[in-house]
Design an enzyme around this catalytic site. Structure first.
Site, PDB file in Angstrom:
ATOM      1  N   GLU A 129      10.031  -3.888  10.019  1.00 51.82           N
ATOM      2  CA  GLU A 129      10.157  -2.855   9.596  1.00 51.82           C
ATOM      3  C   GLU A 129      10.601  -1.893  10.553  1.00 51.82           C
ATOM      4  O   GLU A 129       9.920  -1.702  11.445  1.00 51.82           O
ATOM      5  CB  GLU A 129       8.797  -2.244   8.847  1.00 51.82           C
ATOM      6  CG  GLU A 129       9.375  -0.808   8.183  1.00 51.82           C
ATOM      7  CD  GLU A 129       8.262  -0.126   7.115  1.00 51.82           C
ATOM      8  OE1 GLU A 129       7.253  -0.832   6.821  1.00 51.82           O
ATOM      9  OE2 GLU A 129       8.420   1.092   6.884  1.00 51.82           O
ATOM     10  N   ASP A 136      -1.185  -6.194  -0.120  1.00 51.69           N
ATOM     11  CA  ASP A 136      -1.476  -5.615   1.175  1.00 51.69           C
ATOM     12  C   ASP A 136      -3.011  -5.397   1.268  1.00 51.69           C
ATOM     13  O   ASP A 136      -3.557  -4.945   0.367  1.00 51.69           O
ATOM     14  CB  ASP A 136      -0.675  -4.163   1.207  1.00 51.69           C
ATOM     15  CG  ASP A 136       0.422  -4.197   2.110  1.00 51.69           C
ATOM     16  OD1 ASP A 136       0.917  -5.128   2.433  1.00 51.69           O
ATOM     17  OD2 ASP A 136       1.153  -2.986   1.796  1.00 51.69           O
ATOM     18  N   ASP A 148       0.846  -1.267  -0.034  1.00 52.42           N
ATOM     19  CA  ASP A 148      -0.046  -0.075   0.055  1.00 52.42           C
ATOM     20  C   ASP A 148       0.945   1.265  -0.002  1.00 52.42           C
ATOM     21  O   ASP A 148       0.319   2.337  -0.193  1.00 52.42           O
ATOM     22  CB  ASP A 148      -0.980   0.022   1.122  1.00 52.42           C
ATOM     23  CG  ASP A 148      -0.279   0.022   2.498  1.00 52.42           C
ATOM     24  OD1 ASP A 148       0.979  -0.180   2.548  1.00 52.42           O
ATOM     25  OD2 ASP A 148      -0.943   0.050   3.461  1.00 52.42           O
ATOM     26  N   SER A 149       2.162   1.067  -0.063  1.00 50.90           N
ATOM     27  CA  SER A 149       3.066   2.160  -0.166  1.00 50.90           C
ATOM     28  C   SER A 149       2.828   2.938  -1.545  1.00 50.90           C
ATOM     29  O   SER A 149       3.203   3.834  -1.859  1.00 50.90           O
ATOM     30  CB  SER A 149       4.480   1.814  -0.293  1.00 50.90           C
ATOM     31  OG  SER A 149       4.810   0.473  -1.036  1.00 50.90           O
ATOM     32  N   GLU A 200      -0.892  -5.471   8.794  1.00 52.51           N
ATOM     33  CA  GLU A 200       0.022  -4.781   9.785  1.00 52.51           C
ATOM     34  C   GLU A 200      -0.683  -5.105  11.056  1.00 52.51           C
ATOM     35  O   GLU A 200      -1.917  -4.914  11.196  1.00 52.51           O
ATOM     36  CB  GLU A 200       0.074  -3.448   9.558  1.00 52.51           C
ATOM     37  CG  GLU A 200       0.738  -2.938   8.001  1.00 52.51           C
ATOM     38  CD  GLU A 200       1.013  -1.476   7.820  1.00 52.51           C
ATOM     39  OE1 GLU A 200       0.680  -0.711   9.031  1.00 52.51           O
ATOM     40  OE2 GLU A 200       1.334  -1.088   6.857  1.00 52.51           O
ATOM     41  N   LYS A 206      -0.929  -9.297   2.901  1.00 51.33           N
ATOM     42  CA  LYS A 206      -0.269  -8.868   4.107  1.00 51.33           C
ATOM     43  C   LYS A 206      -0.924  -7.933   4.841  1.00 51.33           C
ATOM     44  O   LYS A 206      -1.858  -7.122   4.324  1.00 51.33           O
ATOM     45  CB  LYS A 206       1.051  -8.205   3.632  1.00 51.33           C
ATOM     46  CG  LYS A 206       1.860  -7.619   4.743  1.00 51.33           C
ATOM     47  CD  LYS A 206       3.204  -7.125   4.265  1.00 51.33           C
ATOM     48  CE  LYS A 206       3.600  -6.143   3.467  1.00 51.33           C
ATOM     49  NZ  LYS A 206       3.040  -4.681   4.618  1.00 51.33           N
TER      50      LYS A 206
HETATM   51  O1  KIV Z   1       3.640  -1.265   1.517  1.00 53.14           O
HETATM   52  C1  KIV Z   1       4.754  -1.615   1.202  1.00 53.14           C
HETATM   53  O2  KIV Z   1       5.392  -1.360   0.161  1.00 53.14           O
HETATM   54  C2  KIV Z   1       5.194  -2.388   2.239  1.00 53.14           C
HETATM   55  C3  KIV Z   1       6.855  -2.607   2.382  1.00 53.14           C
HETATM   56  C4  KIV Z   1       7.561  -1.377   2.643  1.00 53.14           C
HETATM   57  C5  KIV Z   1       7.071  -3.884   3.504  1.00 53.14           C
HETATM   58  O3  KIV Z   1       4.621  -2.584   3.401  1.00 53.14           O
END
Ligand code: KIV
Length: 282
Positions: free
Chosen positions: A187, A88, A49-50, A120, A118
């Site tokens: 992280e 994510d 989600d970056s 968090e 994924k």
């Molecule tokens: O959103 C993302 O790109 C991430 C990575 C930095 C691990 O969670």
């Protein structure tokens, strides 16, 4: 996705078995074209989600929606054939309840064809992770500096500086591993803490700003390529400087257009040459 395509991809079982072995290579990807270029070199393509900050210019990952993650996740699956694709779950799509998490994770798996999601969080998310994994949703955990909690953490600073905070993060890692996550992103934590977590949990740890001792490493591809230059975290190593290359290419194109040097004769569809007229009988 066809059964043949699935058979060729790195699976979560293969990844889980890499604990303490050959390091796992993971990069982010948001598009089919980049996924295709990265695919032969990595074990995991993470649709992070970056993308909210990197592609869409938001200040944080919080505005990212499930539909956005699904669109980019599906593109990355289409662009790759070998890597295990992990998508994510965005902020607000899983924290409410295990049931909400399952509903949204199921959409992500079904609509993108990815292998896992994924999410968090630590101790507070363990019940959700167990709920998902028991129902066929493979989960990669993410602990330490968790960007979706930027407002409660008070910024993007590295975590685990105090003994108490370190113990809490270790407990988070243990809870998510015990809930059957197949891997764990760590992280932005102090290096000795990342080493302790890696030694303590039974699943592979994938570090970003963590430690070389982690079972794998992940970076945001735009950071690695020098394409995202708003800020460069301490933990990024730039493997290329594509920013100036993009700028030079755009400038050369602009010059050619302005001086009518583009398109050239080889880029246009010229009128077909006249075909010989067939002789006709009198
Ligand atoms: O959103 C993302 O790109 C991430 C990575 C930095 C691990 O969670």
């Amino acid at each position: 996705m066809s059964a043949t395509a699935l058979a060729k991809r790195t699976t979560i079982t293969t990844l889980a078995a890499r604990k303490g072995g050959e390091p796992i290579v993971c990069l982010t990807a948001y598009s089919a074209s980049l996924a295709k270029l990265l695919d032969p070199h990595v074990d995991v393509l993470l649709v992070g989600d970056s993308l909210g900050m990197v592609l869409y210019g938001f200040d944080s990952t919080l505005p990212v929606t499930l539909d956005l993650m699904i669109a980019h996740g599906a593109a990355v699956v289409r662009g790759s054939t070998q890597a295990c694709v992990v998508v994510d779950l965005p902020f607000g799509s899983y924290q409410e309840s295990p049931q909400q998490a399952f509903r949204n994770a199921a959409r992500v798996l079904a609509e993108t064809g990815c292998a896992a999601v994924k999410l968090e969080g630590g101790v507070e998310m363990a019940e959700t992770v167990a709920y998902l994994t028991a129902r066929g949703v493979p989960v990669m955990g993410h602990i330490g500096l968790t960007p979706q909690s930027v407002n409660t953490l008070g910024g993007f600073r590295a975590r685990g500086r105090s003994v108490d905070e370190g113990e809490r993060i270790l407990a988070d890692a243990q809870a998510i591993a015990d809930a059957d996550a197949f891997a764990l992103v760590i992280e932005g934590v102090m290096e000795p803490l990342a080493d302790r977590i890696t030694a303590a949990v039974a699943v592979p740890t994938i570090g970003i700003g963590a430690s070389v001792a982690c079972d794998g490493q992940v970076l945001v591809t735009d950071d690695l390529l020098g394409l995202f230059t708003d800020f460069t975290p301490k933990f990024v190593r730039r493997y290329a400087e594509l920013g100036p290359t993009v700028s030079q290419a755009a400038s050369a194109f602009a010059e050619d257009v302005r001086h009518r040097r583009f398109p050239g004769p080889e880029h246009v569809f010229a009128a077909p040459s006249k075909a010989p007229v067939p002789e006709t009988a009198p």
